[in-house]
Design a protein around this motif. Structure first.
Motif, PDB file in Angstrom:
ATOM      1  N   ASN A 128       0.828  -1.208   0.000  1.00 58.30           N
ATOM      2  CA  ASN A 128       0.000   0.000   0.000  1.00 58.30           C
ATOM      3  C   ASN A 128       0.859   1.253   0.000  1.00 58.30           C
ATOM      4  O   ASN A 128       1.687   1.421  -0.866  1.00 58.30           O
ATOM      5  CB  ASN A 128      -0.987  -0.030   1.158  1.00 58.30           C
ATOM      6  N   MET A 129       0.697   2.116   1.037  1.00 52.92           N
ATOM      7  CA  MET A 129       1.451   3.374   1.036  1.00 52.92           C
ATOM      8  C   MET A 129       2.675   3.330   1.953  1.00 52.92           C
ATOM      9  O   MET A 129       3.234   4.365   2.292  1.00 52.92           O
ATOM     10  CB  MET A 129       0.535   4.510   1.492  1.00 52.92           C
ATOM     11  N   GLN A 150       6.339   3.129   3.578  1.00 48.49           N
ATOM     12  CA  GLN A 150       7.671   3.539   3.141  1.00 48.49           C
ATOM     13  C   GLN A 150       8.683   2.992   4.138  1.00 48.49           C
ATOM     14  O   GLN A 150       8.479   3.099   5.343  1.00 48.49           O
ATOM     15  CB  GLN A 150       7.806   5.057   3.131  1.00 48.49           C
ATOM     16  N   SER A 196       8.424  -5.153  -2.197  1.00 54.05           N
ATOM     17  CA  SER A 196       7.526  -4.008  -2.343  1.00 54.05           C
ATOM     18  C   SER A 196       6.308  -4.412  -3.140  1.00 54.05           C
ATOM     19  O   SER A 196       6.429  -5.045  -4.184  1.00 54.05           O
ATOM     20  CB  SER A 196       8.199  -2.854  -3.084  1.00 54.05           C
ATOM     21  N   GLY A 234       1.960  -2.969  -3.945  1.00 52.68           N
ATOM     22  CA  GLY A 234       1.100  -1.789  -3.927  1.00 52.68           C
ATOM     23  C   GLY A 234       1.870  -0.564  -4.392  1.00 52.68           C
ATOM     24  O   GLY A 234       2.576  -0.592  -5.389  1.00 52.68           O
ATOM     25  N   ARG A 235       1.784   0.508  -3.579  1.00 55.23           N
ATOM     26  CA  ARG A 235       2.560   1.701  -3.899  1.00 55.23           C
ATOM     27  C   ARG A 235       3.711   1.852  -2.911  1.00 55.23           C
ATOM     28  O   ARG A 235       4.213   2.944  -2.666  1.00 55.23           O
ATOM     29  CB  ARG A 235       1.644   2.930  -3.876  1.00 55.23           C
ATOM     30  N   GLN A 247       7.231   1.943  -1.039  1.00 54.99           N
ATOM     31  CA  GLN A 247       8.546   2.431  -1.452  1.00 54.99           C
ATOM     32  C   GLN A 247       9.575   1.936  -0.460  1.00 54.99           C
ATOM     33  O   GLN A 247       9.403   2.072   0.744  1.00 54.99           O
ATOM     34  CB  GLN A 247       8.577   3.964  -1.475  1.00 54.99           C
ATOM     35  N   LYS A 299       3.608  -0.242  -9.403  1.00 54.89           N
ATOM     36  CA  LYS A 299       3.514   1.076  -8.781  1.00 54.89           C
ATOM     37  C   LYS A 299       4.454   1.216  -7.588  1.00 54.89           C
ATOM     38  O   LYS A 299       4.530   2.247  -6.948  1.00 54.89           O
ATOM     39  CB  LYS A 299       2.080   1.358  -8.336  1.00 54.89           C
ATOM     40  N   CYS A 300       5.160   0.147  -7.242  1.00 52.26           N
ATOM     41  CA  CYS A 300       6.029   0.193  -6.073  1.00 52.26           C
ATOM     42  C   CYS A 300       7.457   0.458  -6.510  1.00 52.26           C
ATOM     43  O   CYS A 300       7.756   0.480  -7.694  1.00 52.26           O
ATOM     44  CB  CYS A 300       5.943  -1.123  -5.311  1.00 52.26           C
TER      45      CYS A 300
END
Ligand SMILES: Nc1ncnc2c1ncn2[C@@H]1O[C@H](COP(=O)(O)OP(=O)(O)OP(=O)(O)O)[C@@H](O)[C@H]1O
Ligand SMILES: [Mg+2]
Lengths: 482, 253
Positions: free
Chosen positions: A338-339, A341, A365, A367-368, A370, A400-401
């Protein structure tokens, strides 16, 4: 795992018995941080003068420092004045009153991990009736430890009971000036664990379950200190696979390890703080300073970590290899979905002769998410024949990751040898199809492939922990593909 | 067992299969031959249900059911097995782990209990002998560092373990030396039974000397252009595919 709930309850009950709750319940400090807050905090804990002085010194230095901004993470600026630096455990009435009031997604995860109902309540912060029978487990634990001469207690207790050890070792590995978060921690640390293993003693058990109890009330600025005297051995497990929620968004812990000649410390972590919802809202910021020092010859320190939680992770468990022939190891699995980091990695500082270090970092990694690996291998002029092998592998799921690798190498001695390997791969549609064609569900296939990717790290974990970690990884990745 | 009617399929929007008709009865072995790029692997992938292979027209019925209603893993559990032309490597996952997961997924689907460790080991040892593979292979990562021939044998090991009702072998003979070819063929033949059907995709008559098919079909440009008995393979060997092309044209005209 199954025992944790009852033991927790036992602990809660003990506090009630001692009439402790009413006492601390009343006071949560108003937000803000100045010298007075630190004095009050120290007084609250009844700390000796040396501890207060240490905190005040750290605070003075912290005020001169700036929040680091070099990590590959982004988040809104933290207002350190809006945080309350002392807060008593929450009153039962303030939390959710039953599991019905808890985020169903969280409950779903608990179910999948097979966590018993009572323990689910505990983890989700639901008021529980403390009517369980087993103070005994914790007591048995304590008995066999003290028989071996091992000290294992909250650091707040050690400050009173073993001030000479605290004075000698606290801040000896991570000095109060080390970094912004470590200095803040030194000034305001809430609680944590203290372990002391005397000369020649092999700690008779993994220090785990008991710690999981402690972990509950250590607050957002946790501090841990482990000292292993000459020829001793200890394995310490931190964390819990069950996702934990916390009111406090910022967590800045410090862990210090000291291994003397021929001593070995094995420190394993499963970190699964709440990562926030799919948009990253409400997740924990986890800024941790972990460092160990191999003080004597042939000392060995290994960090093994499985990181799946937190919205933001900033963490570099390190080893200073001072003693000749000493060994440092870092095995890590970090997952961002997901989001989430994560900026994580390690530092291996070779000082002594014939020192060697191994780094195995596996980043996943989805989803999104990082993720950055940041590793420093440094061999000083004195580090004759130092050896390092680093292996950093990244696995991407979806497009997207991101995964980023920042290896830093500083070699001052020409006899030192450093090897670095890095790979990036993607979970292939072809691998998934292959497994599914053999009858596995997509989720089982993902989990199998990911666990295969992490194998070198999982085999470093104590058995029971490894099984939980594998399960956890599978759950954390659900819905990441397809 | 399997009935394919007027099957059209596209890959990334490009039409590959253009009206395939095929009827495969219980216990039959059908060989599919045809030039490179004619759509043989595409047909295999469509049967297995791979993503990205879009069926635009036609039907496939498997054991009386609409195959397209089933997900990839459901088809597998219902007894469809695909021996891959290019088996993939999965680092860190041992062969035995996948075998066990696969066998138990099938058992669960049939309402049978998981095979216990001893029972599983006994079974797998037996099947290893069949394909003449050493125990050591069980504990190596799936296909990682396997030679071309070992990968193909590993596919047959999996097939032997899973005992499918419909096996699709996509060029299982390519890359095999003559001894390995015999081993693989033996493995396959030992699995032939009245309840088990097979589709054997190959370029070479040689394999069909060992695995003797009931029918041979020639695929060209997404269509079955010729069907016949096992002698058809010999004719192809002698005359090449252009012969079929002309023949097909002639038949049409
Ligand atoms: N993913 C894809 N993207 C684009 N084209 C594809 C894809 N998969 C297959 N094709 C095309 O579809 C056609 C049929 O391919 P297929 O693999 O089915 O042939 P084949 O008969 O198995 O050939 P071979 O004998 O070489 O294995 C080829 O032209 C191929 O390039
Ligand atoms: Mg092909």
């Amino acid at each position: 795992m199954a025992d944790t709930g009852t033991q927790l309850d036992a602990l809660v009950r003990r506090e009630y018995k001692e009439g402790f709750i009413t006492d601390i319940e009343s006071d949560t400090f108003p937000p803000g941080l100045d010298e007075d807050v630190i004095r009050a905090l120290s007084a609250k804990k009844g700390e000796p003068q040396f501890m207060l002085d240490w905190r005040l010194d750290a605070f003075a230095r912290w005020q001169q420092m700036r929040e680091p901004d070099w990590a590959h993470v982004s988040y809104p600026k933290i207002d350190f004045r809006s945080i309350s630096y002392y807060s008593a455990p929450k009153r039962p009435e303030d939390g959710p009153q039953s599991l019905d009031e808890v985020d169903p997604k969280l409950l779903e995860t608990y179910e999948k991990l097979g966590i018993p109902i009572e323990e689910q309540k505990m983890l989700a912060g639901v008021a529980v009736d403390a009517v369980f029978d087993s103070v005994s487990v914790a007591t048995t634990f304590k008995k066999s430890l003290s028989k071996a001469g091992v000290i294992f207690c909250p650091i707040s207790e050690a400050v009173h009971e073993h001030p000479e050890l605290i004075k000698k070792y606290l801040g000896s590995v991570v000095p109060v000036t080390d970094n912004f978060y470590a200095s803040l921690n030194a000034a305001v640390f809430s609680d944590g664990s203290f372990v002391y293993v005397p000369k020649g003693v092999r700690c008779p058990m993994e220090l785990s379950t008991y710690f999981r109890i402690n972990a509950m009330n250590t607050g957002q600025f946790e501090r841990t200190l482990i000292v292993a005297e000459e020829g001793s051995y200890v394995s310490y497990l931190e964390g819990c696979t069950a996702p934990m929620r916390d009111e406090n968004q910022l967590h800045a812990a410090v862990v210090e390890l000291v291994a003397m000649k021929d001593a070995e410390i094995k420190y394993s972590t499963v970190q699964n703080w709440y990562p926030g919802d799919e948009e990253g809202r409400g997740g924990i910021y986890n800024f941790v300073t972990k460092r160990g020092i191999c003080r004597g010859e042939r000392a060995k320190i290994s960090w093994t970590q499985v990181e799946t939680g937190s919205a933001i992770t900033w963490k570099y468990p390190s080893v200073v290899l001072e003693g000749d022939h000493s060994i440092g190891q870092f095995y890590s699995v970090a997952l961002t979905n997901n989001m989430q980091q994560a900026d994580t990695g390690t530092k291996m500082i070779h000082v002594g002769k014939d020192t060697s270090s191994t780094i195995v970092s596996k980043g996943i990694s989805a989803g999104r998410g990082q993720q950055s690996y940041r590793g420093l291998v440094k061999a000083l002029k004195s580090a004759e024949n130092a050896r390092n092998h680093s292996q950093c592998d990244s696995l991407l799921m979806g497009d997207k990751c991101g995964a980023h690798t920042f290896p830093y190498i500083e070699i001052k001695n020409p006899t030192a040898k450093v090897e670095h390997e890095a790979t990036t791969s993607r979970i292939g549609e072809d691998q998934l199809f292959y497994c599914r064609q053999r009858g596995l569900s997509e989720e089982d296939a993902v989990s199998m492939i990911v666990n295969g990717f992490c194998k070198e790290v999982f085999r470093e974990l104590p058995m029971e922990f490894a099984v939980e970690a594998q399960k956890l990884l599978g759950i954390s990745l659900e819905g990441a593909v397809g | 067992m399997l009935t394919i009617k007027n099957l059209h399929a596209t890959v990334v929007g490009k039409p590959i299969l253009k009206g395939i008709n095929l009827e495969i009865g219980d216990g039959e072995v059908h060989a599919i031959m045809g030039p490179n790029g004619s759509g043989k692997s595409t047909l295999a992938n469509v049967i297995a249900g791979r993503e990205g292979y879009e069926v635009t027209e036609g039907t496939i019925t498997y054991k009386g059911k609409n195959l397209f209603d089933l997900a990839v893993e459901e088809r597998a559990r219902e007894g469809i097995f695909l021996a891959f032309q290019y088996p993939v490597e999965i680092p860190g996952v041992s062969n035995i782990y996948l075998l066990k997961a696969a066998v138990n997924a099938g058992r669960k689907h049939r309402g049978e209990p998981d095979l216990d460790a001893m029972g599983f080991l006994k079974l797998v040892r037996e099947k290893l002998k069949l394909v003449e593979m050493r125990d050591e292979f069980l504990h190596r990562s799936i296909n990682e560092g396997f030679s071309g021939g070992e990968k193909k044998r590993n596919e047959i090991l999996q097939m032997a373990m899973l005992e499918p009702t419909l096996a699709v072998l996509d060029e299982t003979d390519s890359g095999l030396d003559i001894d390995a070819l015999k081993i693989v063929a033996n493995g396959v033949n030992s699995l032939r039974s009245a309840e088990r059907s097979m589709i054997v995709v190959t370029h070479y008559q040689r394999l069909l000397d060992y695995i003797v098919p009931d029918y041979v079909h020639v695929l060209a440009q997404g269509k079955v252009v010729k069907s016949g008995g096992k002698e058809l393979a010999h004719e192809l060997e002698a005359h090449g595919y252009s012969w079929v092309g002309d023949d097909a044209k002639a038949a049409a005209g």
